[in-house]
Write a protein that holds these residues in place. Structure first.
Motif, PDB file in Angstrom:
ATOM      1  N   THR A 274      14.519 -19.174 -21.398  1.00 13.56           N
ATOM      2  CA  THR A 274      13.767 -18.418 -20.396  1.00 13.56           C
ATOM      3  C   THR A 274      13.736 -19.224 -19.104  1.00 13.56           C
ATOM      4  O   THR A 274      13.645 -20.453 -19.126  1.00 13.56           O
ATOM      5  CB  THR A 274      12.318 -18.121 -20.837  1.00 13.56           C
ATOM      6  OG1 THR A 274      11.593 -19.349 -20.993  1.00 13.56           O
ATOM      7  CG2 THR A 274      12.291 -17.334 -22.142  1.00 13.56           C
ATOM      8  N   SER A 275      13.828 -18.512 -18.003  1.00 14.43           N
ATOM      9  CA  SER A 275      13.762 -19.138 -16.686  1.00 14.43           C
ATOM     10  C   SER A 275      13.247 -18.095 -15.701  1.00 14.43           C
ATOM     11  O   SER A 275      13.785 -16.991 -15.643  1.00 14.43           O
ATOM     12  CB  SER A 275      15.143 -19.637 -16.259  1.00 14.43           C
ATOM     13  OG  SER A 275      15.113 -20.144 -14.940  1.00 14.43           O
ATOM     14  N   ALA A 276      12.210 -18.435 -14.971  1.00 12.82           N
ATOM     15  CA  ALA A 276      11.534 -17.450 -14.126  1.00 12.82           C
ATOM     16  C   ALA A 276      11.898 -17.605 -12.656  1.00 12.82           C
ATOM     17  O   ALA A 276      11.862 -18.694 -12.105  1.00 12.82           O
ATOM     18  CB  ALA A 276      10.022 -17.588 -14.273  1.00 12.82           C
ATOM     19  N   SER A 277      12.208 -16.485 -12.033  1.00 12.18           N
ATOM     20  CA  SER A 277      12.213 -16.413 -10.579  1.00 12.18           C
ATOM     21  C   SER A 277      10.846 -15.887 -10.155  1.00 12.18           C
ATOM     22  O   SER A 277      10.455 -14.785 -10.551  1.00 12.18           O
ATOM     23  CB  SER A 277      13.310 -15.468 -10.088  1.00 12.18           C
ATOM     24  OG  SER A 277      13.128 -15.171  -8.710  1.00 12.18           O
ATOM     25  N   VAL A 278      10.105 -16.676  -9.380  1.00 12.10           N
ATOM     26  CA  VAL A 278       8.742 -16.290  -8.999  1.00 12.10           C
ATOM     27  C   VAL A 278       8.653 -15.917  -7.526  1.00 12.10           C
ATOM     28  O   VAL A 278       7.571 -15.926  -6.933  1.00 12.10           O
ATOM     29  CB  VAL A 278       7.744 -17.423  -9.335  1.00 12.10           C
ATOM     30  CG1 VAL A 278       7.691 -17.654 -10.836  1.00 12.10           C
ATOM     31  CG2 VAL A 278       8.097 -18.715  -8.601  1.00 12.10           C
ATOM     32  N   GLU A 279       9.776 -15.571  -6.943  1.00 18.33           N
ATOM     33  CA  GLU A 279       9.803 -15.339  -5.498  1.00 18.33           C
ATOM     34  C   GLU A 279       8.916 -14.173  -5.065  1.00 18.33           C
ATOM     35  O   GLU A 279       8.283 -14.232  -4.000  1.00 18.33           O
ATOM     36  CB  GLU A 279      11.244 -15.107  -5.032  1.00 18.33           C
ATOM     37  CG  GLU A 279      11.936 -13.931  -5.698  1.00 18.33           C
ATOM     38  CD  GLU A 279      13.380 -13.757  -5.264  1.00 18.33           C
ATOM     39  OE1 GLU A 279      13.974 -12.742  -5.659  1.00 18.33           O
ATOM     40  OE2 GLU A 279      13.893 -14.624  -4.543  1.00 18.33           O
ATOM     41  N   THR A 280       8.827 -13.106  -5.878  1.00 22.10           N
ATOM     42  CA  THR A 280       8.007 -11.966  -5.444  1.00 22.10           C
ATOM     43  C   THR A 280       6.523 -12.306  -5.498  1.00 22.10           C
ATOM     44  O   THR A 280       5.753 -11.890  -4.627  1.00 22.10           O
ATOM     45  CB  THR A 280       8.291 -10.709  -6.288  1.00 22.10           C
ATOM     46  OG1 THR A 280       7.911 -10.935  -7.656  1.00 22.10           O
ATOM     47  CG2 THR A 280       9.759 -10.322  -6.216  1.00 22.10           C
ATOM     48  N   LEU A 281       6.098 -13.079  -6.489  1.00 18.87           N
ATOM     49  CA  LEU A 281       4.693 -13.478  -6.565  1.00 18.87           C
ATOM     50  C   LEU A 281       4.352 -14.431  -5.428  1.00 18.87           C
ATOM     51  O   LEU A 281       3.273 -14.348  -4.828  1.00 18.87           O
ATOM     52  CB  LEU A 281       4.398 -14.131  -7.914  1.00 18.87           C
ATOM     53  CG  LEU A 281       2.941 -14.518  -8.168  1.00 18.87           C
ATOM     54  CD1 LEU A 281       2.028 -13.302  -8.088  1.00 18.87           C
ATOM     55  CD2 LEU A 281       2.790 -15.209  -9.518  1.00 18.87           C
ATOM     56  N   GLU A 282       5.273 -15.328  -5.125  1.00 15.46           N
ATOM     57  CA  GLU A 282       5.060 -16.242  -4.009  1.00 15.46           C
ATOM     58  C   GLU A 282       4.932 -15.475  -2.692  1.00 15.46           C
ATOM     59  O   GLU A 282       4.044 -15.757  -1.879  1.00 15.46           O
ATOM     60  CB  GLU A 282       6.210 -17.238  -3.922  1.00 15.46           C
ATOM     61  CG  GLU A 282       6.062 -18.251  -2.799  1.00 15.46           C
ATOM     62  CD  GLU A 282       7.213 -19.237  -2.739  1.00 15.46           C
ATOM     63  OE1 GLU A 282       7.340 -19.930  -1.707  1.00 15.46           O
ATOM     64  OE2 GLU A 282       7.996 -19.301  -3.704  1.00 15.46           O
ATOM     65  N   ALA A 283       5.803 -14.496  -2.494  1.00 16.79           N
ATOM     66  CA  ALA A 283       5.757 -13.719  -1.250  1.00 16.79           C
ATOM     67  C   ALA A 283       4.476 -12.898  -1.151  1.00 16.79           C
ATOM     68  O   ALA A 283       3.906 -12.747  -0.060  1.00 16.79           O
ATOM     69  CB  ALA A 283       6.976 -12.797  -1.175  1.00 16.79           C
ATOM     70  N   ALA A 284       4.000 -12.381  -2.282  1.00 18.85           N
ATOM     71  CA  ALA A 284       2.827 -11.510  -2.268  1.00 18.85           C
ATOM     72  C   ALA A 284       1.519 -12.274  -2.177  1.00 18.85           C
ATOM     73  O   ALA A 284       0.542 -11.780  -1.597  1.00 18.85           O
ATOM     74  CB  ALA A 284       2.816 -10.636  -3.525  1.00 18.85           C
ATOM     75  N   THR A 285       1.472 -13.497  -2.734  1.00 17.67           N
ATOM     76  CA  THR A 285       0.191 -14.192  -2.856  1.00 17.67           C
ATOM     77  C   THR A 285       0.183 -15.630  -2.359  1.00 17.67           C
ATOM     78  O   THR A 285      -0.893 -16.214  -2.207  1.00 17.67           O
ATOM     79  CB  THR A 285      -0.246 -14.230  -4.328  1.00 17.67           C
ATOM     80  OG1 THR A 285       0.627 -15.115  -5.066  1.00 17.67           O
ATOM     81  CG2 THR A 285      -0.205 -12.845  -4.964  1.00 17.67           C
ATOM     82  N   GLY A 286       1.349 -16.230  -2.147  1.00 18.14           N
ATOM     83  CA  GLY A 286       1.410 -17.643  -1.809  1.00 18.14           C
ATOM     84  C   GLY A 286       1.433 -18.558  -3.018  1.00 18.14           C
ATOM     85  O   GLY A 286       1.286 -19.777  -2.889  1.00 18.14           O
ATOM     86  N   TYR A 287       1.638 -18.005  -4.190  1.00 17.69           N
ATOM     87  CA  TYR A 287       1.678 -18.785  -5.444  1.00 17.69           C
ATOM     88  C   TYR A 287       2.734 -19.872  -5.388  1.00 17.69           C
ATOM     89  O   TYR A 287       3.877 -19.618  -5.032  1.00 17.69           O
ATOM     90  CB  TYR A 287       1.985 -17.830  -6.593  1.00 17.69           C
ATOM     91  CG  TYR A 287       2.293 -18.476  -7.927  1.00 17.69           C
ATOM     92  CD1 TYR A 287       1.282 -19.068  -8.688  1.00 17.69           C
ATOM     93  CD2 TYR A 287       3.588 -18.476  -8.442  1.00 17.69           C
ATOM     94  CE1 TYR A 287       1.555 -19.638  -9.917  1.00 17.69           C
ATOM     95  CE2 TYR A 287       3.872 -19.050  -9.678  1.00 17.69           C
ATOM     96  CZ  TYR A 287       2.852 -19.631 -10.410  1.00 17.69           C
ATOM     97  OH  TYR A 287       3.140 -20.194 -11.631  1.00 17.69           O
ATOM     98  N   LYS A 288       2.315 -21.119  -5.751  1.00 16.22           N
ATOM     99  CA  LYS A 288       3.258 -22.241  -5.779  1.00 16.22           C
ATOM    100  C   LYS A 288       2.883 -23.183  -6.917  1.00 16.22           C
ATOM    101  O   LYS A 288       2.002 -24.036  -6.757  1.00 16.22           O
ATOM    102  CB  LYS A 288       3.241 -23.000  -4.450  1.00 16.22           C
ATOM    103  CG  LYS A 288       4.072 -22.359  -3.349  1.00 16.22           C
ATOM    104  CD  LYS A 288       4.189 -23.289  -2.141  1.00 16.22           C
ATOM    105  CE  LYS A 288       5.077 -22.692  -1.051  1.00 16.22           C
ATOM    106  NZ  LYS A 288       6.453 -22.494  -1.494  1.00 16.22           N
TER     107      LYS A 288
END
Length: 354
Positions: A319-333
């Motif tokens: 498993t490997s996650a792309s979190v780009e949409t969550l980062e763009a929507a919320t600033g998640y890092k």
């Protein structure tokens, strides 16, 4: 805000409740306290939440959530099954929640091979009662737990929310994918903002005993062999609990909205013309299982006895996650390296289990 957190005695749910309380929100925690794993651990998590809400916990929990001059929020616990239609309806009617974070579910991929009806009762029927509660009581935002398991047979790495998620390899993943589709129908019909978070492998203090950190820790300390599936060739997007918690709360604070660019002729997979969104929530830096075991060995100062086994039914190799949409929507890092996260887990494990 007044927030309902389901699965509040669980691993992620208990941490989320603490974070919300730290910033002054009022939390109603719901859990059925089932015996899928050690109930005393769930009771200890609840006791910690209740002590924190009363200002009787010496730990400085989530100081980054603190707002100047804001006292710790109040907490109330409700023991109830998600599938209790009348009970859930009455709870929503009485409390008038501003937001809901639904983390309650029957967990475990392998267990779904042995007890499939538990997954339908909790993850399907139970999720429907939550949707109905939101529908009839004007909840501002529903955030709910999906899973990386929805990617199923997909092997295109990293997993992105734009990928298909229609080839399930276990019932657990199928129920989580069903939740996403059910949420869309309620967002479409009733305008309820809903956001699904596809969790990747979460670990850390107060975790679940059926997951690898616990199983490996117990085996290492007691000179028992650990089961290394897929002959050690797994790779997992291990994500530390504090990073997950902040991502969940950031998501709650950014309600799903309509995608103005959504095209029904070429529909996007993770957004819609209605207030519905899907995001991955993970670390974005997958780690080989053998590396994970090595760090555990270093923290315990002891080598593991390893038994190598083939890939198990229902498991996926990597498993490997792309979190780009969550980062763009919320600033998640997410920013916790595996060495720090595992050390924190080992320190807690040694203290909790003496």
């Amino acid at each position: 805000m007044k927030i309902l957190v389901t699965g509040a005695a669980g691993f992620i749910g208990s941490h989320v409740a603490l974070y919300l309380l730290a910033r002054g929100d009022e939390v109603v925690g719901l859990d059925n306290m089932n015996d899928y794993y050690d109930v005393s651990l769930k009771e200890a998590r609840l006791a910690r939440i209740e002590a924190f809400s009363r200002g009787k916990l010496s730990e400085d929990i989530y100081p980054d959530a603190r707002r100047d001059g804001t006292p710790t929020g109040p907490f109330r616990f409700v023991k109830m099954n998600l599938e209790d239609r009348e009970g859930i309806a009455a709870l929503f009617e009485a409390e008038k929640f501003d937001g809901v974070i639904n983390l309650a579910a029957q967990a475990g991929v392998r267990h779904s091979l042995d007890a499939p009806f538990d997954y339908i009762d909790s993850n399907i029927t139970g999720f429907l009662t939550i949707l109905e509660g939101c529908r009839h009581n004007k909840v501002d935002h529903l955030v709910y737990a999906s899973s990386s398991s929805v990617y199923g047979a997909n092997t295109n790495m990293p997993f992105t929310v734009h990928d298909p998620a229609d080839h399930q390899v276990a019932l657990y993943g199928a129920t989580k994918r069903a939740n996403e589709l059910m949420a869309h129908s309620y967002s479409h019909l009733f305008g309820i903002p809903t956001t699904g978070l596809r969790f990747f492998t979460v670990y850390g203090p107060w975790g679940r005993p059926d997951m690898s950190p616990f199983l490996f820790a117990d085996a290492i300390l007691n000179d028992k062999p650990i089961k290394v599936f897929n002959n050690g060739n797994h790779m997992r997007d291990f994500t530390y609990i504090d990073d997950i918690v902040r991502g969940v709360v950031l998501t709650l604070d950014h309600p799903a909205n309509r995608d103005p660019n959504w095209d029904s002729g070429s529909p996007a997979a993770a957004s819609s013309s209605v207030p519905w969104r899907i995001h991955n929530i993970g670390n974005g830096q997958p780690v080989k299982l053998m590396k994970y075991i090595e760090v555990l060995e270093d923290c315990f100062g002891k080598k593991a006895i390893k038994t190598y086994l083939p890939l198990q039914p229902g498991d996926v190799p990597d498993t490997s996650a792309s979190v780009e949409t969550l980062e763009a929507a919320t600033g998640y890092k997410p920013d916790t390296p595996i060495e720090i996260g595992i050390k924190n887990f080992v320190d807690w494990y040694r203290a909790f289990y003496a």
